[in-house]
Design an enzyme around this catalytic site. Structure first.
Site, short mmCIF file in Angstrom:
data_model
loop_
_atom_site.label_atom_id
_atom_site.label_comp_id
_atom_site.label_asym_id
_atom_site.label_seq_id
_atom_site.Cartn_x
_atom_site.Cartn_y
_atom_site.Cartn_z
N GLY A 99 53.14 36.99 33.07
CA GLY A 99 54.32 36.61 33.80
C GLY A 99 54.45 37.19 35.20
O GLY A 99 53.56 37.86 35.72
N GLU A 100 55.60 36.87 35.80
CA GLU A 100 55.93 37.31 37.15
C GLU A 100 57.36 37.84 37.17
O GLU A 100 58.24 37.30 36.50
CB GLU A 100 55.83 36.15 38.15
CG GLU A 100 54.48 35.46 38.21
CD GLU A 100 54.41 34.25 37.29
OE1 GLU A 100 55.48 33.78 36.82
OE2 GLU A 100 53.29 33.78 37.04
N GLY B 122 41.97 38.58 35.91
CA GLY B 122 41.14 39.77 36.03
C GLY B 122 40.39 40.02 34.74
O GLY B 122 40.67 39.42 33.70
N HIS C 279 59.22 28.20 34.37
CA HIS C 279 59.81 29.09 35.36
C HIS C 279 61.31 29.19 35.18
O HIS C 279 61.95 28.28 34.65
CB HIS C 279 59.54 28.56 36.78
CG HIS C 279 58.24 29.00 37.36
ND1 HIS C 279 58.14 29.80 38.48
CD2 HIS C 279 56.96 28.75 36.98
CE1 HIS C 279 56.87 30.02 38.76
NE2 HIS C 279 56.14 29.40 37.87
#
Length: 317
Positions: A105-106, A173, A38
């Site tokens: 990712g974010e 997903g 992160h």
């Protein structure tokens, strides 16, 4: 046989503490490590976020456990050619015990360079190309690449491990899991979803390992453990796409105000009963995961490792 590992939480702990925890994990009988990658923690309350590649160097120098990033996003914040160098060096330092876990990712971590945050479908395309770039560089040749998303100009990696590091890909997903089956050497998930393991295998991942992770909170009192989860990881109760789209910890804090203690702790075994922990871990084994990684929430790491060494791990083997 299932491998049971420890999940190092970079969001909660500083670099020296993470290296210490890796040593404790090895002594307690854990067989491998995950480590989160992160730039920001999810919440200011978590309070940390060291540079993962420096921490991996410390872990490599002080333990003999395999290490996997869970997960690195090689799309926006750091170019895949640089991630390829970092992963190759880590694999060389660990003498082949490093695996690169990747994902799409974010925004929380990736927006910091000022680049636009792409939609999910485009990020999957970018990840496929990034994996291609990294594997080219791991061959040790001079690489020039002109792709839809990335440019590499006459780059060559000189420090390489004996074998390229395996790439594990996270997926939640169907589209991401299918891509993982097609391009990755292993699958990563943080939920015991048997249907996703099956889809990974059907999509080209037959015979490849699946690795799952969960968060727990050991404490002498279950109520205390649940309160600790609610304070540090209320984000476990946030549903939908927010985790990929929100850019700052304060945004997660605002959403977390609506998360109840029950919602935050619902998926995590809490308290001092070893059977509660064993039951949660066995769900991953029954779902078909070959590796299961456990992360202790909160500061009481030493008591956790004693508890798992004496009460939980012996029940799993």
């Amino acid at each position: 046989m299932t491998t049971f590992g420890y999940f190092l939480a970079s969001e909660e702990h500083g670099p020296n503490e993470l290296v210490r925890q890796a040593q404790l994990a090895e002594r307690a009988g854990f067989e491998a490590l995950w480590i989160s990658d992160h730039y920001h923690p999810w919440l200011d309350e978590q309070g940390q976020s060291p540079f993962v590649w420096s921490v991996i160097g410390g872990v490599a120098a002080t333990t003999r456990l395999p290490v996997t990033t869970a997960v690195t996003c090689p799309l926006v914040r750091i170019h895949p050619a640089v991630i390829a160098q970092a992963a190759a060096t880590s694999a060389a330092m660990t003498e082949g015990r490093f695996r690169l876990g990747v994902g799409t990712g974010e925004a929380l971590n990736e927006h910091i360079t000022g680049s636009a945050w792409p939609p999910a479908e485009e990020r999957l395309e970018m990840l496929e190309e990034a994996v291609e770039v990294m594997r080219k560089l791991w061959q040790g040749d001079l690489v020039t690449h002109r792709g839809a998303h990335y440019r590499v100009d006459t780059a060559r990696l000189y420090t390489l491990p004996d074998q390229p590091p395996p790439i594990y890909m996270s997926g939640f997903g169907a589209k991401s899991v299918e891509l993982a089956g097609r391009i990755a050497d292993g699958y990563i998930s943080t939920g015991p979803a048997a249907e996703m393991v099956e889809l990974f295998h059907k999509s080209g991942g037959e015979g490849k390992p699946a690795a799952g992770g969960l968060k727990v909170c050991y404490a002498p009192d279950e109520a205390q453990a649940r309160a600790t989860i609610h304070r540090l990881w209320p984000t476990q109760g946030i549903k939908g796409e927010a985790a990929q789209l929100l850019p700052l910890p304060r945004h997660f804090e605002q959403l977390a105000e609506m998360v109840t203690e029950e919602e935050a702790a619902g998926s995590s075994p809490c308290g001092p009963d070893p059977e509660v922990h064993v039951e949660a871990i066995r769900k991953y084994v029954e779902a078909g995961f070959d590796e299961v990684y456990i992360s202790q929430i909160g500061p009481d790491q030493d008591a956790f490792f004693s508890f798992y060494s004496e009460e939980v791990l012996p029940r799993l083997w």
